[in-house]
Write a protein that holds these residues in place. Structure first.
Motif, PDB file in Angstrom:
ATOM      1  N   GLU A 111       1.175  -4.353   2.202  1.00 26.45           N
ATOM      2  CA  GLU A 111       0.295  -4.082   3.336  1.00 26.45           C
ATOM      3  C   GLU A 111      -1.103  -3.732   2.830  1.00 26.45           C
ATOM      4  OE1 GLU A 111      -0.358  -0.575   6.732  1.00 26.45           O
ATOM      5  OE2 GLU A 111       1.366  -0.503   5.370  1.00 26.45           O
ATOM      6  N   PHE A 112      -2.106  -4.356   3.422  1.00 24.01           N
ATOM      7  CA  PHE A 112      -3.511  -4.009   3.160  1.00 24.01           C
ATOM      8  C   PHE A 112      -4.181  -3.658   4.476  1.00 24.01           C
ATOM      9  CE2 PHE A 112      -3.255  -5.860  -1.087  1.00 24.01           C
ATOM     10  CZ  PHE A 112      -4.247  -5.176  -1.783  1.00 24.01           C
ATOM     11  N   PRO A 113      -5.189  -2.799   4.463  1.00 26.30           N
ATOM     12  CA  PRO A 113      -5.592  -1.963   3.326  1.00 26.30           C
ATOM     13  C   PRO A 113      -4.789  -0.681   3.299  1.00 26.30           C
ATOM     14  CG  PRO A 113      -7.063  -1.532   5.149  1.00 26.30           C
ATOM     15  CD  PRO A 113      -6.073  -2.581   5.622  1.00 26.30           C
ATOM     16  N   GLY A 114      -5.110   0.186   2.345  1.00 21.16           N
ATOM     17  CA  GLY A 114      -4.543   1.508   2.299  1.00 21.16           C
ATOM     18  C   GLY A 114      -5.567   2.532   2.758  1.00 21.16           C
ATOM     19  N   PRO A 115      -5.176   3.749   3.014  1.00 19.16           N
ATOM     20  CA  PRO A 115      -3.794   4.238   2.992  1.00 19.16           C
ATOM     21  C   PRO A 115      -2.939   3.552   4.061  1.00 19.16           C
ATOM     22  CG  PRO A 115      -5.362   6.070   2.981  1.00 19.16           C
ATOM     23  CD  PRO A 115      -6.127   4.835   3.307  1.00 19.16           C
ATOM     24  N   THR A 116      -1.669   3.444   3.757  1.00 22.05           N
ATOM     25  CA  THR A 116      -0.760   2.710   4.624  1.00 22.05           C
ATOM     26  C   THR A 116      -0.626   3.338   6.005  1.00 22.05           C
ATOM     27  OG1 THR A 116       1.525   1.945   4.868  1.00 22.05           O
ATOM     28  CG2 THR A 116       1.197   4.003   3.663  1.00 22.05           C
ATOM     29  N   ILE A 123       8.479   2.325  -2.947  1.00 20.19           N
ATOM     30  CA  ILE A 123       7.838   2.366  -1.624  1.00 20.19           C
ATOM     31  C   ILE A 123       6.323   2.407  -1.765  1.00 20.19           C
ATOM     32  CG2 ILE A 123       7.549   3.780   0.456  1.00 20.19           C
ATOM     33  CD1 ILE A 123      10.512   4.605   0.127  1.00 20.19           C
ATOM     34  N   SER A 124       5.838   3.132  -2.750  1.00 22.94           N
ATOM     35  CA  SER A 124       4.382   3.250  -2.927  1.00 22.94           C
ATOM     36  C   SER A 124       3.731   1.928  -3.308  1.00 22.94           C
ATOM     37  CB  SER A 124       4.067   4.303  -3.986  1.00 22.94           C
ATOM     38  OG  SER A 124       4.359   3.838  -5.295  1.00 22.94           O
ATOM     39  N   LEU A 125       4.491   1.025  -3.898  1.00 23.86           N
ATOM     40  CA  LEU A 125       3.949  -0.283  -4.297  1.00 23.86           C
ATOM     41  C   LEU A 125       3.881  -1.269  -3.132  1.00 23.86           C
ATOM     42  CD1 LEU A 125       5.711  -0.746  -7.753  1.00 23.86           C
ATOM     43  CD2 LEU A 125       3.252  -0.501  -7.373  1.00 23.86           C
ATOM     44  N   LEU A 126       4.450  -0.901  -1.990  1.00 20.38           N
ATOM     45  CA  LEU A 126       4.497  -1.815  -0.850  1.00 20.38           C
ATOM     46  C   LEU A 126       3.221  -1.798  -0.016  1.00 20.38           C
ATOM     47  CD1 LEU A 126       8.141  -1.192   0.435  1.00 20.38           C
ATOM     48  CD2 LEU A 126       7.323  -2.992  -1.096  1.00 20.38           C
ATOM     49  N   SER A 127       2.228  -0.997  -0.420  1.00 20.08           N
ATOM     50  CA  SER A 127       0.956  -0.954   0.298  1.00 20.08           C
ATOM     51  C   SER A 127      -0.162  -0.631  -0.677  1.00 20.08           C
ATOM     52  CB  SER A 127       0.994   0.097   1.411  1.00 20.08           C
ATOM     53  OG  SER A 127       1.249   1.379   0.869  1.00 20.08           O
ATOM     54  N   ALA A 128      -1.380  -0.997  -0.296  1.00 20.51           N
ATOM     55  CA  ALA A 128      -2.553  -0.678  -1.102  1.00 20.51           C
ATOM     56  C   ALA A 128      -2.894   0.805  -0.957  1.00 20.51           C
ATOM     57  CB  ALA A 128      -3.729  -1.541  -0.671  1.00 20.51           C
ATOM     58  N   VAL A 129      -3.717   1.297  -1.886  1.00 23.08           N
ATOM     59  CA  VAL A 129      -4.099   2.710  -1.825  1.00 23.08           C
ATOM     60  C   VAL A 129      -5.425   2.896  -1.090  1.00 23.08           C
ATOM     61  CG1 VAL A 129      -2.820   3.339  -3.896  1.00 23.08           C
ATOM     62  CG2 VAL A 129      -5.204   2.601  -4.115  1.00 23.08           C
ATOM     63  N   ASP A 130      -6.229   1.841  -1.022  1.00 25.71           N
ATOM     64  CA  ASP A 130      -7.488   1.883  -0.278  1.00 25.71           C
ATOM     65  C   ASP A 130      -7.824   0.457   0.155  1.00 25.71           C
ATOM     66  OD1 ASP A 130      -8.551   0.579  -2.527  1.00 25.71           O
ATOM     67  OD2 ASP A 130      -9.534   2.375  -3.311  1.00 25.71           O
ATOM     68  N   PHE A 131      -9.075   0.209   0.476  1.00 25.64           N
ATOM     69  CA  PHE A 131      -9.454  -1.117   0.972  1.00 25.64           C
ATOM     70  C   PHE A 131      -9.243  -2.215  -0.063  1.00 25.64           C
ATOM     71  CE2 PHE A 131     -11.890  -2.804   4.654  1.00 25.64           C
ATOM     72  CZ  PHE A 131     -11.429  -1.902   5.602  1.00 25.64           C
ATOM     73  N   TRP A 132      -9.377  -1.889  -1.342  1.00 29.53           N
ATOM     74  CA  TRP A 132      -9.470  -2.959  -2.337  1.00 29.53           C
ATOM     75  C   TRP A 132      -8.558  -2.801  -3.551  1.00 29.53           C
ATOM     76  CZ3 TRP A 132     -11.995  -6.262   0.412  1.00 29.53           C
ATOM     77  CH2 TRP A 132     -13.054  -5.869   1.227  1.00 29.53           C
ATOM     78  N   HIS A 133      -7.677  -1.799  -3.588  1.00 26.71           N
ATOM     79  CA  HIS A 133      -6.899  -1.552  -4.800  1.00 26.71           C
ATOM     80  C   HIS A 133      -5.420  -1.309  -4.496  1.00 26.71           C
ATOM     81  CE1 HIS A 133     -11.044  -0.418  -5.943  1.00 26.71           C
ATOM     82  NE2 HIS A 133     -10.710  -0.914  -7.117  1.00 26.71           N
ATOM     83  N   THR A 134      -4.581  -1.812  -5.404  1.00 26.71           N
ATOM     84  CA  THR A 134      -3.140  -1.564  -5.315  1.00 26.71           C
ATOM     85  C   THR A 134      -2.793  -0.277  -6.060  1.00 26.71           C
ATOM     86  OG1 THR A 134      -2.651  -2.859  -7.317  1.00 26.71           O
ATOM     87  CG2 THR A 134      -2.678  -4.039  -5.209  1.00 26.71           C
ATOM     88  N   LYS A 135      -1.556   0.141  -5.928  1.00 28.41           N
ATOM     89  CA  LYS A 135      -1.085   1.411  -6.485  1.00 28.41           C
ATOM     90  C   LYS A 135      -0.869   1.303  -7.998  1.00 28.41           C
ATOM     91  CE  LYS A 135       1.030   5.492  -6.584  1.00 28.41           C
ATOM     92  NZ  LYS A 135       0.328   6.782  -6.367  1.00 28.41           N
ATOM     93  N   ARG A 168      -7.631  -4.633  -8.508  1.00 28.27           N
ATOM     94  CA  ARG A 168      -8.716  -4.756  -7.528  1.00 28.27           C
ATOM     95  C   ARG A 168      -8.723  -6.150  -6.929  1.00 28.27           C
ATOM     96  NH1 ARG A 168     -14.411  -3.107  -9.707  1.00 28.27           N
ATOM     97  NH2 ARG A 168     -13.471  -1.048  -9.374  1.00 28.27           N
ATOM     98  N   VAL A 169      -8.840  -6.220  -5.608  1.00 28.18           N
ATOM     99  CA  VAL A 169      -9.013  -7.484  -4.899  1.00 28.18           C
ATOM    100  C   VAL A 169     -10.412  -7.507  -4.299  1.00 28.18           C
ATOM    101  CG1 VAL A 169      -6.541  -7.554  -4.380  1.00 28.18           C
ATOM    102  CG2 VAL A 169      -8.150  -6.658  -2.669  1.00 28.18           C
ATOM    103  N   SER A 170     -10.918  -8.701  -4.016  1.00 27.04           N
ATOM    104  CA  SER A 170     -12.273  -8.791  -3.470  1.00 27.04           C
ATOM    105  C   SER A 170     -12.412 -10.018  -2.583  1.00 27.04           C
ATOM    106  CB  SER A 170     -13.300  -8.859  -4.612  1.00 27.04           C
ATOM    107  OG  SER A 170     -14.603  -9.084  -4.098  1.00 27.04           O
ATOM    108  N   ASP A 171     -13.141  -9.848  -1.453  1.00 27.05           N
ATOM    109  CA  ASP A 171     -13.594 -11.017  -0.692  1.00 27.05           C
ATOM    110  C   ASP A 171     -14.490 -11.845  -1.613  1.00 27.05           C
ATOM    111  OD1 ASP A 171     -12.404 -10.433   1.761  1.00 27.05           O
ATOM    112  OD2 ASP A 171     -14.024  -9.104   2.352  1.00 27.05           O
ATOM    113  N   GLY A 172     -14.562 -13.178  -1.448  1.00 22.79           N
ATOM    114  CA  GLY A 172     -13.950 -13.871  -0.393  1.00 22.79           C
ATOM    115  C   GLY A 172     -14.457 -15.273  -0.212  1.00 22.79           C
ATOM    116  N   PRO A 173     -14.699 -15.621   0.998  1.00 27.63           N
ATOM    117  CA  PRO A 173     -14.962 -17.017   1.361  1.00 27.63           C
ATOM    118  C   PRO A 173     -16.284 -17.596   0.855  1.00 27.63           C
ATOM    119  CG  PRO A 173     -14.245 -15.711   3.244  1.00 27.63           C
ATOM    120  CD  PRO A 173     -14.554 -14.754   2.155  1.00 27.63           C
ATOM    121  N   ASN A 174     -17.345 -16.780   0.767  1.00 26.22           N
ATOM    122  CA  ASN A 174     -18.652 -17.308   0.354  1.00 26.22           C
ATOM    123  C   ASN A 174     -19.077 -16.854  -1.030  1.00 26.22           C
ATOM    124  OD1 ASN A 174     -18.999 -18.067   3.286  1.00 26.22           O
ATOM    125  ND2 ASN A 174     -21.054 -18.531   2.555  1.00 26.22           N
ATOM    126  N   GLY A 175     -18.278 -16.021  -1.657  1.00 24.95           N
ATOM    127  CA  GLY A 175     -18.612 -15.485  -2.959  1.00 24.95           C
ATOM    128  C   GLY A 175     -17.870 -14.183  -3.174  1.00 24.95           C
TER     129      GLY A 175
END
Length: 630
Positions: free
Chosen positions: A243-248, A19-31, A42-49
């Motif tokens: 689900e993004f972002p976290g906390p869920t 269940i904990s893997l089904l959502s991010a822990v904050d704006f930019w990171h998975t569990k 870590r994930v990061s925007d985006g469209p322009n860089g």
């Protein structure tokens, strides 16, 4: 290749861990689940860089042309090279997943995020998307094609319902995604905020399972757009992996467990299906870790700010420029010709649109600065007409020390962060944080510090810098906030955004209307600018935008008719005129659409007057979506 085994790992996970893997822990990171070797990604925007993990005070990054510009190259190989460079930029930010490219259709010319997308043509958009994805993933970085699907306007984007025929859905809106899946196999896709034919995309079985999984046989991970999850059971059962972002909000242990225990909404097999796709993304990251060298929660750096990066960005930008016509061989310009520069975009540094595309770039100059550097001397200039919605571009004109040049650390303002407002502060109190401010628009909602309570992000900033006018004139100063703000000039209060606040469009509708004040200033004199800002919780307006935001601005007060006459007279007195017009991040931004295609303010009147005065005029338009020309 890593030894990470998806099915073995899935079998070892407890129900709570799944269940904990089904959502991010904050704006930019998975569990992270350390005992099983599952890292936080870590994930990061985006469209322009690749911005990294912060909007405010972010580490500088390479700024790419927007989607419209990239597609305008019509060069698959160059777009692959652009994707490779995006991958290298992600490594510098220790981000294993890039939240892009954007494959939506520019079918409506007024869409606020149209500039992020490639084209109104599904084939061009699909080929461009695939090329960028191929480049990104060749560097061992996961790409995220977004926003699946029909996310082509911003107005009421969380609830809007795209009602369309099956043929239109498949031949136009799905086609760029299909081509990207077929030709590039992106590791991730992001669902859209909106509904399609009555059902939200993030829980749309037809889109996520029937088409994407079964028809197209795509086997990657589907993430929600930020706060774009609307249910617990339906989103899990119908194919939204994370689900993004976290906390869920929707996938807490309690909510998912309740749905499982009901034995009617979802089963553990549905949860396993979602977790399996998350683990596939994890495996891609681990398989490429030796190549990328990405460190979990690693530092964000400017290590990719190199001569090679600059040269490729310049090449991509140059090839993205479209020459609509060149009658009478006005171009190329000749050095012996006298030239005047006119227009609201000439001295503006409009390098990207607003929202997720906003960037703190390695290097930005205005068109005027580029022209001056090319000819090696100052060039006559006038604004001709204003094009702003609200005032900005004050901090960009400030210096920390007026006795030194406006470059490097001396450019901009200094922000001193305190726990108490200025009236309660001891005179010798030291700030708990100091930051350089380089931009007039500052989103502070993601600012974090040990001294700040994340549940009640209350703090105060004193910003200081010096403004030196280029001519004797009346100048209009502006201030808008989500929070509170006081703007002083040489210690005289000009604008009070602490009392009498009224809600406006600022900060995605959470902030105030702009307040302005006009003052007379002298050319060459340095005026001290001081802004006292209180963070979001000090606002008189009831909103939820964390630590808030502020925007300050300045512009010379002009008589619109007289300024157009002045521009026409200047144009007539030179061999050629360069007229820089268009839009900027105020007009093209996530969160709202334009009302029409008209160029801002009196731009059309300016264009007509300058062309009449001097037909040998080069018109440079900056916009990522269509505008009406006079």
């Amino acid at each position: 290749m890593s030894k990470f085994d998806i099915e073995q790992t899935l079998g070892k996970l407890t129900r709570d861990e799944k269940i904990s893997l089904l959502s991010a822990v904050d704006f930019w990171h998975t569990k992270e689940i350390e005992r099983l070797g599952i890292p936080s990604v870590r994930v990061s925007d985006g469209p322009n860089g690749i911005r990294g993990t912060r909007f405010f005070d972010s580490v500088p990054s390479g700024c790419f042309p927007n989607g419209t510009g990239l597609a305008s190259t019509f060069d698959e190989e160059l777009l692959k090279e652009a994707g490779k460079l995006m991958g290298k930029e992600a490594v510098a930010k220790n981000a294993a997943v890039i939240l892009g490219p954007t494959a939506n259709m520019q079918r409506g010319p007024l869409g606020g995020r149209g500039f992020e997308s490639f084209s109104e043509d599904p084939y061009l958009a699909g080929v461009a998307t695939a090329s960028v994805v191929q480049g990104i993933q060749s560097e061992g970085i996961a790409a995220t094609v977004k926003h699946f699907v029909c996310n082509d306007l911003e107005d009421q984007r969380f609830s809007s319902n795209a009602t369309l025929s099956e043929r239109a859905l498949r031949e136009i809106y799905l086609e760029p995604f299909r081509l990207a899946v077929k030709n590039a196999d992106p590791v991730c896709l992001m669902s859209a905020y909106n509904k399609v034919n009555g059902e939200h995309c993030s829980q749309n079985k037809k889109l996520l399972l029937d088409i994407l999984r079964k028809e197209w046989n795509w086997d990657g991970m589907i993430m929600s757009d930020w706060f774009g999850t609307y249910t617990t059971a339906a989103s899990i059962k119908n194919g939204l992996d994370i689900e993004f972002p976290g906390p869920t909000r929707w996938r807490t242990n309690e909510l998912v467990s309740h749905s499982l225990n009901s034995r009617e909404q979802i089963s553990i097999y549905d949860v396993d299906d979602r977790v399996r796709q998350v683990l596939k993304m994890i495996k891609f990251v681990l398989d490429n870790q030796e190549k990328t060298g990405i460190v979990q929660n690693g530092p964000e750096t400017t290590s990719n700010n190199s001569k090679e990066t600059s040269e490729l960005l310049r090449k991509i930008a140059a090839d993205s420029i479209v020459l609509l016509k060149n009658e009478n061989s006005i171009l190329p310009l000749k050095k012996e010709e006298s030239v005047v520069v006119i227009g609201p975009n000439a001295k503006a540094k409009a390098s990207s649109g607003g929202g997720s595309a906003s960037m703190n770039s390695y290097y930005v100059i205005s068109p005027y600065e580029g022209i001056v550097k090319k000819v090696g001397k100052e060039v006559p200039y006038t604004i001709g007409a204003e094009s702003h919605k609200t005032l900005s571009n004050l901090i960009e004109q400030l210096v920390v020390d007026p006795s030194k040049p406006a470059e490097g650390d001396n450019a901009g303002a200094t922000g001193f962060f305190y726990s108490e407002p200025v009236e309660k502060r001891a005179k010798d109190e030291s700030p708990f944080h100091v930051a350089a401010f380089k931009h007039s628009f500052n989103l502070l909602f993601d600012f974090k510090h040990d001294k700040i309570d994340t549940n009640n992000p209350l703090f105060y900033i004193t910003l200081e810098g010096y403004f030196t006018p280029e001519e004797d004139a009346n100048y209009i100063f502006g201030l808008q906030v989500y929070g509170t703000g006081l703007l002083y000039l040489d210690e005289e209060l000009l604008i009070d955004q602490k009392k009498g606040q009224t809600r406006g469009g600022f900060c995605f509708g959470a902030g105030t209307n702009e307040k302005t004040k006009t003052v007379t200033l002298q050319k060459g004199k340095s005026y001290k600018v001081r802004i006292e800002y209180g963070s979001g919780p000090t606002s008189q307006l009831v909103s939820e935008f964390g630590a808030g935001a502020l925007q300050v601005g300045v512009a010379k007060a002009i008589d619109a008719d007289e300024e157009i006459k002045k521009a026409a007279k200047l144009a007539a007195g030179h061999d050629k005129a360069i007229l820089c017009i268009g839009l900027n991040a105020e007009w093209e931004s996530e969160g709202h659409d334009r009302e029409d295609m008209t160029l801002p303010g009196r731009t059309n009147d300016l264009v007509r007057a300058v062309l009449e005065a001097n037909p040998n005029t080069v018109i440079v338009n900056q916009s990522g979506t269509p505008v009406e020309f006079p």
